[in-house]
Design an enzyme around this catalytic site. Structure first.
Site, PDB file in Angstrom:
ATOM      1  N   LYS A  31       0.840  -1.201   0.000  1.00 39.29           N
ATOM      2  CA  LYS A  31       0.000   0.000   0.000  1.00 39.29           C
ATOM      3  C   LYS A  31       0.872   1.246   0.000  1.00 39.29           C
ATOM      4  O   LYS A  31       1.815   1.378   0.792  1.00 39.29           O
ATOM      5  CB  LYS A  31      -0.900   0.035   1.244  1.00 39.29           C
ATOM      6  CG  LYS A  31      -1.933   1.159   1.199  1.00 39.29           C
ATOM      7  CD  LYS A  31      -2.501   1.469   2.567  1.00 39.29           C
ATOM      8  CE  LYS A  31      -1.625   2.471   3.299  1.00 39.29           C
ATOM      9  NZ  LYS A  31      -2.269   3.077   4.489  1.00 39.29           N
ATOM     10  N   ASP A  58      -3.674   4.245  -1.837  1.00 39.36           N
ATOM     11  CA  ASP A  58      -4.690   4.653  -0.863  1.00 39.36           C
ATOM     12  C   ASP A  58      -4.692   6.177  -0.721  1.00 39.36           C
ATOM     13  O   ASP A  58      -4.147   6.727   0.234  1.00 39.36           O
ATOM     14  CB  ASP A  58      -4.394   3.977   0.475  1.00 39.36           C
ATOM     15  CG  ASP A  58      -5.476   4.234   1.517  1.00 39.36           C
ATOM     16  OD1 ASP A  58      -6.611   4.559   1.115  1.00 39.36           O
ATOM     17  OD2 ASP A  58      -5.176   4.104   2.714  1.00 39.36           O
ATOM     18  N   LYS A  60      -7.718   7.994  -1.045  1.00 42.31           N
ATOM     19  CA  LYS A  60      -9.039   8.405  -0.546  1.00 42.31           C
ATOM     20  C   LYS A  60      -9.556   9.627  -1.312  1.00 42.31           C
ATOM     21  O   LYS A  60      -9.897  10.655  -0.728  1.00 42.31           O
ATOM     22  CB  LYS A  60      -8.983   8.678   0.955  1.00 42.31           C
ATOM     23  CG  LYS A  60      -8.542   7.466   1.777  1.00 42.31           C
ATOM     24  CD  LYS A  60      -8.488   7.809   3.253  1.00 42.31           C
ATOM     25  CE  LYS A  60      -8.037   6.605   4.078  1.00 42.31           C
ATOM     26  NZ  LYS A  60      -6.624   6.230   3.835  1.00 42.31           N
ATOM     27  N   ASP A  63     -13.561  14.451  -4.481  1.00 45.99           N
ATOM     28  CA  ASP A  63     -13.600  15.708  -5.226  1.00 45.99           C
ATOM     29  C   ASP A  63     -14.789  15.635  -6.184  1.00 45.99           C
ATOM     30  O   ASP A  63     -15.587  14.698  -6.122  1.00 45.99           O
ATOM     31  CB  ASP A  63     -12.288  15.906  -5.981  1.00 45.99           C
ATOM     32  CG  ASP A  63     -11.919  17.378  -6.130  1.00 45.99           C
ATOM     33  OD1 ASP A  63     -12.803  18.171  -6.532  1.00 45.99           O
ATOM     34  OD2 ASP A  63     -10.755  17.731  -5.859  1.00 45.99           O
ATOM     35  N   THR A 114     -11.006   3.967  10.319  1.00 49.73           N
ATOM     36  CA  THR A 114     -10.817   3.167  11.527  1.00 49.73           C
ATOM     37  C   THR A 114     -10.374   4.002  12.720  1.00 49.73           C
ATOM     38  O   THR A 114     -10.395   3.527  13.857  1.00 49.73           O
ATOM     39  CB  THR A 114      -9.780   2.046  11.279  1.00 49.73           C
ATOM     40  OG1 THR A 114      -8.592   2.615  10.748  1.00 49.73           O
ATOM     41  CG2 THR A 114     -10.325   1.013  10.318  1.00 49.73           C
ATOM     42  N   ARG A 207       2.344  -0.900  10.885  1.00 49.77           N
ATOM     43  CA  ARG A 207       3.369  -0.876  11.921  1.00 49.77           C
ATOM     44  C   ARG A 207       3.660  -2.234  12.551  1.00 49.77           C
ATOM     45  O   ARG A 207       4.766  -2.462  13.043  1.00 49.77           O
ATOM     46  CB  ARG A 207       2.969   0.154  12.990  1.00 49.77           C
ATOM     47  CG  ARG A 207       3.205   1.581  12.515  1.00 49.77           C
ATOM     48  CD  ARG A 207       2.517   2.620  13.374  1.00 49.77           C
ATOM     49  NE  ARG A 207       1.089   2.695  13.098  1.00 49.77           N
ATOM     50  CZ  ARG A 207       0.316   3.717  13.453  1.00 49.77           C
ATOM     51  NH1 ARG A 207       0.846   4.743  14.104  1.00 49.77           N
ATOM     52  NH2 ARG A 207      -0.970   3.721  13.160  1.00 49.77           N
TER      53      ARG A 207
END
Length: 237
Positions: A31, A58, A60, A63, A114, A207
């Site tokens: 990603k 990613d 997002k 517009d 999330t 992570r």
């Protein structure tokens, strides 16, 4: 069986590609998010595709429909496999994104981040007591009607999304943590096994792998918990 996507949440190209080299053929899907893409532009996408890796971009996108459609076409030409747009952009924007994608690119509608709890979602919507699950279900129905390929939701909502959208709808779940791991800035997290059992197709892991003392061992553990087979770059493209 869910496939693991490793999130390259770095602030520059070098450490991101160093991790790709460390993981070698342990991971075939990566990603690229806002920070890395903003710093490197499409160069990092080209580097990953040249290494025969699959790319989840990613960004997002949120517009006007014409602008989003143009960005989708650019992602298609860059060889991206998965691309996020915000479901909150509305049906017309979602439909424009779906219509602009080529056959190799899947458009994913981001539902409720999330990082948002019920309380913070209520603040955003101006409705105290808002439930993330209710909003996710509503947004997935709208996204599916617009013709997008799948959605991004937390593992907590994955089972409901699968029940609502059916087997042909791609579900991507971030917020994956090993048991006992820190939630960091996420509010709705789950283990790999829980997310896979809920019906997720892809688990996005950052992570828990990128900050692990042994990223290869961490990735193998996550994959084993998710019931995923060991994937190479050749099998994911």
């Amino acid at each position: 069986m869910a496939e693991v996507i490793v999130a390259l949440d770095f602030d520059s190209r070098e450490p991101a590609l160093e991790l790709v080299d460390v993981l070698t053929d342990e991971a075939g899907f990566y990603k690229v998010g806002l920070e890395l893409f903003t710093r490197t532009g499409p160069d990092v996408l080209e580097e990953l595709v040249a290494r025969d890796k699959s790319v989840f971009l990613d960004l997002k996108l949120h517009d006007i429909p014409n602008t989003v459609a143009g960005a989708v076409r650019a992602a298609s030409s860059a060889g991206v496999r998965l691309l996020t747009v915000h479901a909150w952009g509305g049906v017309e924007m979602l439909a424009a994104a779906a219509g602009a994608a080529d056959a190799d690119l899947e458009i994913l509608a981001v539902t409720v981040l999330t990082s948002l709890s019920g309380y913070t979602l209520g603040q955003v919507l101006g409705r105290p007591g808002a439930e993330p699950l209710d909003e996710v279900e509503r947004l997935v129905g709208m996204a599916q009607a617009a013709g997008v390929d799948g959605a991004v939701c937390s593992p907590h909502e994955a089972a409901v999304v699968r029940a609502v959208a059916g087997p042909g709808f791609t579900i991507v779940t971030p917020g994956i943590r090993l048991a006992g791991g820190s939630a960091h800035d996420q509010a709705r997290v789950a283990t790999p096994a829980t997310a896979a059992e809920a019906g997720a197709d892809y688990l996005v892991v950052g992570r828990a792998v990128t900050q692990a003392p042994d990223p290869v061992a961490a990735l193998r553990r996550i994959r084993a918990e998710a019931g995923a087979d060991r994937r190479t770059a050749e099998t994911t493209r």
